[in-house]
Enzyme design. Structure first.
Site, PDB file in Angstrom:
ATOM      1  N   CYS A 287      45.462  17.570 -25.516  1.00 56.46           N
ATOM      2  CA  CYS A 287      44.136  18.253 -26.160  1.00 56.46           C
ATOM      3  C   CYS A 287      42.801  17.330 -26.188  1.00 56.46           C
ATOM      4  CB  CYS A 287      44.568  18.658 -27.610  1.00 56.46           C
ATOM      5  SG  CYS A 287      45.980  19.954 -27.547  1.00 56.46           S
TER       6      CYS A 287
ATOM      7  N   ARG B 231      42.333  14.436 -18.879  1.00 54.84           N
ATOM      8  CA  ARG B 231      43.497  14.176 -19.857  1.00 54.84           C
ATOM      9  C   ARG B 231      44.554  15.307 -19.559  1.00 54.84           C
ATOM     10  NH1 ARG B 231      42.329  11.448 -24.528  1.00 54.84           N
ATOM     11  NH2 ARG B 231      43.602  12.730 -25.589  1.00 54.84           N
TER      12      ARG B 231
ATOM     13  N   TRP C  53      46.267  21.589 -24.715  1.00 56.81           N
ATOM     14  CA  TRP C  53      47.532  21.477 -23.911  1.00 56.81           C
ATOM     15  C   TRP C  53      48.624  22.261 -24.858  1.00 56.81           C
ATOM     16  CZ3 TRP C  53      49.254  18.525 -19.758  1.00 56.81           C
ATOM     17  CH2 TRP C  53      50.566  18.351 -19.605  1.00 56.81           C
TER      18      TRP C  53
ATOM     19  N   ASN D  57      43.996  18.721 -32.590  1.00 52.87           N
ATOM     20  CA  ASN D  57      44.587  18.011 -31.666  1.00 52.87           C
ATOM     21  C   ASN D  57      45.906  17.531 -32.643  1.00 52.87           C
ATOM     22  OD1 ASN D  57      42.683  18.308 -29.920  1.00 52.87           O
ATOM     23  ND2 ASN D  57      42.449  15.852 -29.714  1.00 52.87           N
ATOM     24  N   GLY D  58      47.447  17.925 -32.077  1.00 51.95           N
ATOM     25  CA  GLY D  58      48.378  17.568 -32.769  1.00 51.95           C
ATOM     26  C   GLY D  58      49.065  18.615 -32.999  1.00 51.95           C
TER      27      GLY D  58
ATOM     28  N   GLU E 112      57.718   1.227  -9.894  1.00 51.90           N
ATOM     29  CA  GLU E 112      56.147   1.508  -9.972  1.00 51.90           C
ATOM     30  C   GLU E 112      55.991   2.442  -8.858  1.00 51.90           C
ATOM     31  OE1 GLU E 112      54.353   2.462 -12.225  1.00 51.90           O
ATOM     32  OE2 GLU E 112      52.344   2.369 -11.421  1.00 51.90           O
TER      33      GLU E 112
ATOM     34  N   LYS F 227      54.833   6.311  -8.827  1.00 51.11           N
ATOM     35  CA  LYS F 227      53.481   6.639  -8.143  1.00 51.11           C
ATOM     36  C   LYS F 227      53.519   7.738  -7.077  1.00 51.11           C
ATOM     37  CE  LYS F 227      51.301   5.451 -10.297  1.00 51.11           C
ATOM     38  NZ  LYS F 227      51.293   4.708 -11.618  1.00 51.11           N
TER      39      LYS F 227
ATOM     40  N   GLU G 197      54.898  11.218  -8.619  1.00 54.81           N
ATOM     41  CA  GLU G 197      53.717  12.186  -9.799  1.00 54.81           C
ATOM     42  C   GLU G 197      52.987  12.588  -9.053  1.00 54.81           C
ATOM     43  OE1 GLU G 197      52.110   9.473 -12.943  1.00 54.81           O
ATOM     44  OE2 GLU G 197      51.910   7.984 -11.389  1.00 54.81           O
TER      45      GLU G 197
ATOM     46  N   HIS H 232      76.532  -0.173  -3.990  1.00 54.87           N
ATOM     47  CA  HIS H 232      77.560   0.369  -5.109  1.00 54.87           C
ATOM     48  C   HIS H 232      77.492   1.919  -5.278  1.00 54.87           C
ATOM     49  CE1 HIS H 232      78.704  -3.680  -5.972  1.00 54.87           C
ATOM     50  NE2 HIS H 232      77.103  -3.934  -6.010  1.00 54.87           N
TER      51      HIS H 232
ATOM     52  N   LYS I 212      47.286  12.642 -19.169  1.00 49.40           N
ATOM     53  CA  LYS I 212      46.639  11.219 -19.039  1.00 49.40           C
ATOM     54  C   LYS I 212      47.328  10.647 -20.468  1.00 49.40           C
ATOM     55  CE  LYS I 212      44.765   7.652 -17.661  1.00 49.40           C
ATOM     56  NZ  LYS I 212      45.634   7.039 -16.394  1.00 49.40           N
TER      57      LYS I 212
HETATM   58  C1  F6R Z   1      51.972   6.882 -14.569  1.00 52.11           C
HETATM   59  C2  F6R Z   1      51.416   6.754 -15.946  1.00 52.11           C
HETATM   60  C3  F6R Z   1      52.231   7.151 -16.995  1.00 52.11           C
HETATM   61  C4  F6R Z   1      51.809   6.249 -18.190  1.00 52.11           C
HETATM   62  C5  F6R Z   1      52.481   6.352 -19.566  1.00 52.11           C
HETATM   63  C6  F6R Z   1      52.217   5.614 -20.643  1.00 52.11           C
HETATM   64  O1  F6R Z   1      51.270   6.730 -13.550  1.00 52.11           O
HETATM   65  O2  F6R Z   1      50.189   6.946 -16.066  1.00 52.11           O
HETATM   66  O3  F6R Z   1      53.602   6.927 -16.879  1.00 52.11           O
HETATM   67  O4  F6R Z   1      51.910   4.965 -17.747  1.00 52.11           O
HETATM   68  O5  F6R Z   1      52.435   7.744 -19.867  1.00 52.11           O
HETATM   69  O6  F6R Z   1      50.655   5.690 -20.987  1.00 52.11           O
HETATM   70  P1  F6R Z   1      49.988   4.556 -21.801  1.00 52.11           P
HETATM   71  O7  F6R Z   1      50.019   3.331 -20.815  1.00 52.11           O
HETATM   72  O8  F6R Z   1      48.621   5.168 -21.862  1.00 52.11           O
HETATM   73  O9  F6R Z   1      50.683   4.345 -22.960  1.00 52.11           O
END
Ligand code: F6R
Length: 614
Positions: A2, A27, A79, A105-106, A487, A491, A494, A510, A609
């Site tokens: 949100c 976001r 959201w 928000n929350g 990682e 990427k 997602e 294994h 985000k």
């Molecule tokens: C993946 C991504 C998420 C964030 C995770 C933590 O590309 O962006 O996996 O890394 O949600 O977010 P932060 O770093 O804001 O705590």
């Protein structure tokens, strides 16, 4: 997640608020709305629809023909948590008689109880399925012509996480906002003032702002911002300067924020390193006050984070253990907080977070703090909750990261971890001055080297054109490369929605090697000289099963070509620092694959985000 935007001034609130909401789109959201103070009443307009389904454009269309003159209003991107995304469940929510409107928000944890009371005692009929509507109705029954007082009384009855902004028909130029657990800033304009949950909403309007602390209330009119502490006492506070600029939050000619942010990595890494080198050529950790005495006291380090930040933590474990010889545990925050971890005053707890607002990370930090640990955080967003609740803060200085998929935040988190490891190792005397200087010069060379890797974008795009239809793609690596495999795989999945799996290469035999068959695609990270022969053997085993192999290796590595269908090279460097470079091809690969598949790269489905709920 949100987002909140509010404006009170002399210009058209509708345009400013909708513009701010657009800046918050990154976001993630599923509906948006505005409440405007219009001709002695509050006009609420709201529409369901998030990224990919019209989103704020739906709202803009809905209000386009209405000639609102309002100069005060609040807006929201939602959201959904309680109640599905729909027009009626969108924010703002108004009280039964339209006297009050709020955006929130929350989560109000005791909303059922409050709703029951409001229904029974006042006969209020709720129109939405949300927890948030309770705030509007509650403030309304407590309102006696003074919004500030009503908000103060209302928050005493609420439980949960709730940052909200309210307006009242009877006080047409006023916004009252309250912060509990999720972020809130008060932006200082010229003859106008703003509130927002995220700085990016206001970049084009303000140079200075106030950070609002937990439990504080802000009362804004066009000519004044009043901040009140939990006891209702006015607080005087120095405003902060906005350090991000508007261009940083715009695409600047790139087709997506993700691509722009991948290309910004040389600059971001440069910024992160150069700010930390003192006149004597040694590391200066601004914001961190670790002494040798502190280090002698710590018997372990706990690194806690989520997602990409967690993957940075995995690299951190290698480098801190190797350089500073302190045992390091790395946990995902959602597990750490519920496993009753062994943490005490001899623990250094490192939280890593781009946003600084990830709830699981924040809660883990509080858990560790409660057990006496020293809290150090590596954070991108200045003044975020994680930063503020830490004893020491190390900012990544990556600038705003708008794309949901994290890229430049990751590389700068890595750089911070290297600097921290080197600094601690130097203090403890576990490395020689030569080694220290060598790693530091490697870090200084990274921006130029990263630019060389970025030049391979065309080649990676070609590769993506060949592979974008694959059903699954595996990532493997050994040592520090295994963290990169995780990682790279995250990427890809997602943003492209291709099923992807990462595993330490030595672990393949294994079980997972059973999945290797002709046409299986494997990205093999083979950048570690120290482990190269072992890695080579793993790749050979897969090749024998006719998998399609793309390797990432240091330039000049001819051997790997023999067992790979394609090789992307990174410039030669020491094994320890390869992650800063080897992640770049993986980011580009994920990006181009997702682009070939026509996905919504900057706002992938189901993702937000900043994850401020559990
Ligand atoms: C993946 C991504 C998420 C964030 C995770 C933590 O590309 O962006 O996996 O890394 O949600 O977010 P932060 O770093 O804001 O705590």
């Amino acid at each position: 997640m949100c987002g909140i935007v509010g404006y009170t001034g002399h210009d058209k609130a509708k345009d400013i608020i909708i513009d701010g909401l657009k800046k918050l789109e990154y976001r993630g959201y599923d509906s948006a709305g505005v409440a405007l103070m219009e001709d002695g009443g509050i006009q609420v307009r709201k529409k369901a629809g998030g990224s990919g389904t019209g989103g704020i454009a739906n709202l803009e269309k809905a209000v386009a023909k209405e000639k609102f003159r309002a100069t005060t209003g609040i807006g929201h991107t939602r959201w959904a948590t309680h109640g599905q995304p729909s027009d009626v469940n969108s924010h703002p929510h108004a009280s039964y008689d339209g006297e009050i409107a709020i955006v929130h928000n929350g989560i109000i944890e005791n909303y059922r109880e409050l709703k029951d009371q409001l229904e029974k005692k006042y006969g209020i009929e709720f129109v939405s399925d949300t927890d948030s509507e309770v705030i509007a109705q509650l403030i309304r029954v407590l309102y006696d012509g003074d919004l500030e007082h009503a908000v103060r009384k209302a928050v005493k009855k609420m439980e949960g996480a709730y940052t909200f902004a309210a307006i009242a028909k009877g006080e047409p130029e006023k916004i009252v906002a309250y912060r509990k657990d999720t972020p809130l800033i008060a932006g200082i304009g010229k003859d106008c003032n703003f509130i927002a949950s995220d700085m990016t909403a206001l970049l084009q309007y303000i140079d200075d702002f106030y950070l609002i602390d937990n439990g504080e209330m802000v009362v804004e009119t066009p000519d004044r911002i009043k901040i009140l502490d939990p006891a209702g006492k006015e607080v005087t506070r120095e405003p902060l300067k906005v350090t991000w600029n508007q261009e940083d939050a715009e695409k600047g000619g790139y087709s997506h924020f993700m691509l722009k942010e991948i290309h910004e990595q040389p600059k971001a890494v440069q910024e992160t390193v150069s700010r930390r080198i003192g006149k004597d050529g040694k590391i200066v950790l601004d914001g961190i006050k670790l002494t040798l005495k502190d280090l002698k006291k710590f018997n372990k380090i706990c690194i806690v984070a989520c997602g990409t930040a967690y993957h940075a933590g995995l690299v951190g474990k290698y480098v801190i253990e190797q350089m500073a010889r302190i045992p390091v545990e790395v946990d995902v925050a959602s597990e750490f907080r519920y496993r009753d971890p062994f943490v005490d005053d001899k623990t250094l707890f490192i939280a890593i977070s781009q946003s600084g607002e990830t709830l699981d990370t924040l809660m883990s930090l509080r858990e560790a703090k409660g057990k006496g640990a020293r809290i150090l955080s590596i954070v991108n967003v200045v003044g975020s909750s994680v930063a503020r609740e830490s004893d020491d803060v190390f900012y990544t200085w990556a600038g705003p990261e708008i794309a949901v998929a994290s890229t430049k935040a990751y590389t700068t988190q890595l750089v911070c971890l290297y600097l921290l490891a080197l600094y601690m190792a130097d203090l403890k005397g576990t490395i020689t001055r030569e080694y220290y200087d060598e790693i530091l010069s490697e870090l200084k060379a990274m921006p130029a080297r990263a630019k060389r890797v970025l030049k391979k974008a065309d080649k990676i795009e070609e590769m993506a054109k060949l592979l974008y239809n694959r059903d699954q793609i595996f990532y493997i690596g050994r040592g520090i490369d295994s963290s990169l495999a995780y990682e790279g795989s995250l990427k890809l999945k997602e943003i492209s929605y291709i099923n992807s799996f990462a595993i330490a290469a030595g672990e393949l035999k294994h079980g997972t090697i059973a999945l290797m068959e002709p046409d299986t695609t494997v990205i093999a990270l083979a950048t570690q000289d120290r482990l190269f022969d072992k890695m080579y053997a793993n790749v050979e085993e897969i090749k024998a099963r006719h998998a399609h192999i793309v390797s990432i290796a240091k330039s000049g590595n001819k051997k790997i070509k023999k067992v790979s269908d394609d090789v992307i090279t990174i410039p030669k460097c020491r094994d320890e620092v390869t992650p800063i470079l080897s992640i770049i091809p993986l980011q580009l690969f994920a990006y181009y694959i997702a682009r070939e598949r026509g996905e919504n790269i900057d706002k992938p489905r189901n993702l937000a985000k900043s994850v401020t709920v559990e």
